[in-house]
Scaffold this active site. Structure first.
Site, PDB file in Angstrom:
ATOM      1  CB  THR A 123      38.227  29.656  50.816  1.00  0.00           C
ATOM      2  OG1 THR A 123      39.534  29.166  51.122  1.00  0.00           O
ATOM      3  CG2 THR A 123      38.100  29.778  49.303  1.00  0.00           C
ATOM      4  CD  GLN A 163      43.287  29.676  50.460  1.00  0.00           C
ATOM      5  OE1 GLN A 163      43.608  30.572  51.240  1.00  0.00           O
ATOM      6  NE2 GLN A 163      43.543  28.399  50.695  1.00  0.00           N
ATOM      7  CG  ASP A 209      43.198  24.970  42.880  1.00  0.00           C
ATOM      8  OD1 ASP A 209      43.590  24.259  41.941  1.00  0.00           O
ATOM      9  OD2 ASP A 209      43.604  24.830  44.045  1.00  0.00           O
ATOM     10  NE  ARG A 229      51.128  29.535  41.225  1.00  0.00           N
ATOM     11  CZ  ARG A 229      51.480  28.805  42.268  1.00  0.00           C
ATOM     12  NH1 ARG A 229      51.652  29.382  43.453  1.00  0.00           N
ATOM     13  NH2 ARG A 229      51.657  27.506  42.166  1.00  0.00           N
ATOM     14  NE  ARG A 273      45.222  21.944  42.725  1.00  0.00           N
ATOM     15  CZ  ARG A 273      46.128  22.292  43.634  1.00  0.00           C
ATOM     16  NH1 ARG A 273      47.144  21.475  43.908  1.00  0.00           N
ATOM     17  NH2 ARG A 273      46.032  23.446  44.269  1.00  0.00           N
ATOM     18  CD1 TRP A 275      39.497  20.526  47.248  1.00  0.00           C
ATOM     19  CD2 TRP A 275      37.823  21.865  46.594  1.00  0.00           C
ATOM     20  NE1 TRP A 275      39.147  21.308  48.332  1.00  0.00           N
ATOM     21  CE2 TRP A 275      38.117  22.141  47.956  1.00  0.00           C
ATOM     22  CE3 TRP A 275      36.809  22.593  45.976  1.00  0.00           C
ATOM     23  CZ2 TRP A 275      37.435  23.105  48.696  1.00  0.00           C
ATOM     24  CZ3 TRP A 275      36.128  23.549  46.704  1.00  0.00           C
ATOM     25  CH2 TRP A 275      36.446  23.801  48.047  1.00  0.00           C
TER      26      TRP A 275
END
Length: 364
Positions: A123, A163, A209, A229, A273, A275
């Site tokens: 990432t 990612q 994210d 998406r 959310r 992480w």
């Protein structure tokens, strides 16, 4: 079920303790030299035409910086699409463009793609532009990762690891300022991994994210655009903070507009959310939306859980355990108080003052 009021009061006690710990850390950071002020006029120019006295690539202009790291280095980048994978390790660098739609820094790479040594990029390694030094400024340009996320998702043999970071502010980055920029990707567009950051009057676009990391960041007067998406159901998550529990403030979105691409369904995107990267139990994500307008694509629950691995087992970090809040939300995507959608009181707003976000640093 506890009421939102009680949950916020409990969070305030946690904030008070964390504020003391965070400001102690800021005091240590205060021993660093004060940031230099970038020159109003550029030191060098990068242009496609390659006229005398200009560079033909941004990387060459970065390499030409003086050896004294305290000297500001301002690079003016002309119109065009600049396909370069850039890594900035020198302090006091400013990149200025000819406008968001005219100067575009881009690269096409994803976490699951192979590096020259045959390992995966990962990432962090996938970023088109990586900053690992303090006092970085970018203005009047776009930074994009043009990896074709949608096409990869639709392919049966698509890579596992989509990612694709546009901009990463990594270890060593601090006091970063992004003004009038566009940061565009799909999954993991803007990696605010470390340091303190101001993002103002800008566009940040992505799906999954797409604003994530452990930095202390104020994101102000920005458009936060969710992208569509393939597939039905959940389309994405705006933020994924990995804030250390000793840090009182993570991401603060103030006076932003949460918009969507055409065709993105109602109720299909969460505000975020928490992480817990690598299963690190010291991470307790913090994100707050204050006086933001939200379109109807925002899910009525506001926030959701995120899984992590712990001692070989899977667990969930819930919004109720993390530090995820709102105040003054407006528009069709705003929601009423609930167990997962905790609303701050006016008194709580002091926690999100810039002194708590940045300590003794106040960007001009």
């Amino acid at each position: 079920m506890s009421t939102p009021r009680l949950s916020v009061d409990g969070a305030r006690d946690c904030f008070a303790m964390n504020r003391r710990l965070f400001l102690a850390g800021v005091a240590v950071a205060g021993i660093l030299p004060p940031p230099a002020i970038a020159a109003a006029q550029p030191d060098v120019r990068v242009e496609k035409a390659g006229r005398a006295g200009t560079f033909r690539s941004v990387a060459d202009a970065l390499a030409a910086a003086p050896s004294d790291p305290a000297k500001p280095w301002h690079i003016a980048i002309g119109p065009g699409i600049w396909e370069e994978k850039l890594r900035i390790t020198r302090p006091h660098v400013t990149l200025s463009g000819a406008g968001r739609d005219r100067t575009i820094l881009t690269y096409s790479i994803a976490a699951g793609m192979k590096r020259p040594d045959k390992g995966n990029w990962g990432t962090y390694g996938s970023s088109a532009v990586t900053v690992e030094a303090p006092d970085f400024t970018a203005t009047r340009l776009s930074i994009r990762n043009d990896f074709d996320y949608v096409a990869n998702t639709l392919r049966p043999d698509g890579i596992n690891g989509a990612q694709a970071v546009a901009l990463a502010l990594g270890p060593g980055a601090d006091r970063s300022v992004l003004r009038d920029v566009a940061i565009i990707g799909h999954q993991d567009s803007l990696y605010l991994r470390a340091g303190r950051t101001l993002v103002a009057d800008s566009l940040i676009a992505g799906s999954v994210d797409f604003i994530f990391g452990g930095a202390a960041a104020l994101i102000r007067h920005c458009e936060i655009r969710s992208r569509r998406r393939p597939g039905d159901g959940v389309q994405g998550f705006v933020s994924a903070p990995s804030t250390h529990q000793a840090q009182s403030v993570g991401f603060v979105f103030r006076n932003c507009r949460l918009t969507r691409e055409q065709g993105l369904p109602d109720g299909s995107v969460y505000l975020g959310r928490p992480w817990r990267a690598g299963g690190n139990m010291d991470l307790l994500g913090a994100s707050a939306f204050i006086d933001c307008w939200m379109d109807a694509h925002i899910h009525p629950d506001g926030w959701t859980s995120m899984g992590y691995a712990r001692n070989g087992a899977r667990a969930q970090l819930t919004p109720e355990e993390a530090r995820l809040f709102e105040f003054g939300s407006q528009g069709p995507g705003s929601g009423s108080a609930s167990r997962s959608r905790r609303l701050l009181s006016t008194a709580d707003l002091a926690t999100f003052d810039t002194s708590n976000i940045w300590g003794d640093w106040q960007p001009a």
